[in-house]
Design a protein around this motif. Structure first.
Motif, short mmCIF file in Angstrom:
data_model
loop_
_atom_site.label_atom_id
_atom_site.label_comp_id
_atom_site.label_asym_id
_atom_site.label_seq_id
_atom_site.Cartn_x
_atom_site.Cartn_y
_atom_site.Cartn_z
N ARG A 248 2.43 -17.01 -16.88
CA ARG A 248 2.07 -17.53 -18.06
C ARG A 248 2.48 -19.03 -18.02
O ARG A 248 3.38 -19.45 -17.33
N ALA A 249 1.74 -19.95 -18.92
CA ALA A 249 1.96 -21.22 -18.67
C ALA A 249 1.61 -21.62 -20.32
O ALA A 249 0.76 -21.16 -21.06
N THR A 250 2.41 -22.63 -20.63
CA THR A 250 2.21 -23.02 -22.07
C THR A 250 2.15 -24.57 -21.93
O THR A 250 2.95 -25.02 -21.20
N GLY A 251 1.13 -25.38 -22.44
CA GLY A 251 1.25 -26.98 -22.39
C GLY A 251 1.17 -27.53 -24.05
O GLY A 251 1.05 -26.69 -24.83
N LYS A 252 1.92 -28.49 -23.92
CA LYS A 252 2.23 -29.35 -25.08
C LYS A 252 1.85 -30.72 -25.05
O LYS A 252 2.33 -31.20 -24.02
#
Length: 165
Positions: free
Chosen positions: A158-162
């Motif tokens: 899983r990866a989240t970018g912001k």
């Protein structure tokens, strides 16, 4: 980047600032562009350990090199789950008391590459990322240091970018 949603998958906490969220493709691109990041592991006593390292993205996985022994590998032998954070475009905005940035946080499982050819190919990709156009130098250094270099592959769950642009 596959978002695996099984009972033992990476934790999922929704972003508080959804207006700053990056889609999966942007997050992966940011990870590919970032020159370094911070790898976080946990030891047997539950203590976190975070260390800055450089990386390459190969076939959707993070490639990281390190020594053949040490704190990082001891933690990974106990628990292969990791988090990795990379930041780009960081710029403080003093008059706004804020920061402009783009960041990605990855959750995954690290594995030690043991196959010689796979290890060599991963190190070559990492070396060429930072020394593009110097393949002879990269190959020479790998030949010299392969025996004393460990290579980790982090399969991204899983990866989240912001970003605040």
């Amino acid at each position: 980047m596959d978002r695996i949603e099984t009972g033992m998958s990476a934790p999922h906490h929704p972003l508080r600032r959804r207006d700053r969220a990056l889609d999966d493709a942007e997050a992966l691109r940011l990870l590919e562009e970032a020159e370094w990041g911070v790898l976080a592991t946990v030891d047997e006593a539950g203590w976190p350990y975070a260390v800055p390292v450089n990386h390459a993205v190969v076939d959707g996985a993070l490639i990281i090199h390190c020594a053949t022994a040490g704190h990082k590998l001891a933690n990974l032998a106990f628990n292969p789950r990791v988090s990795y954070c990379a930041v780009t475009q960081a710029e403080t905005l003093p008059l706004e008391l804020a920061t402009r940035y783009a960041s990605v946080i990855v959750f995954g499982r690290a594995e030690l590459l043991t196959d010689g050819e796979e290890k060599r190919a991963a190190l070559r990709a990492l070396g060429l990322r930072f020394a593009a156009g110097h393949a002879d130098l990269v190959d020479r250094e790998i030949g010299k240091d392969l025996f004393r270099t460990a290579v980790l592959r982090v399969r991204i769950e899983r990866a989240t970018g912001k970003a605040r642009r």
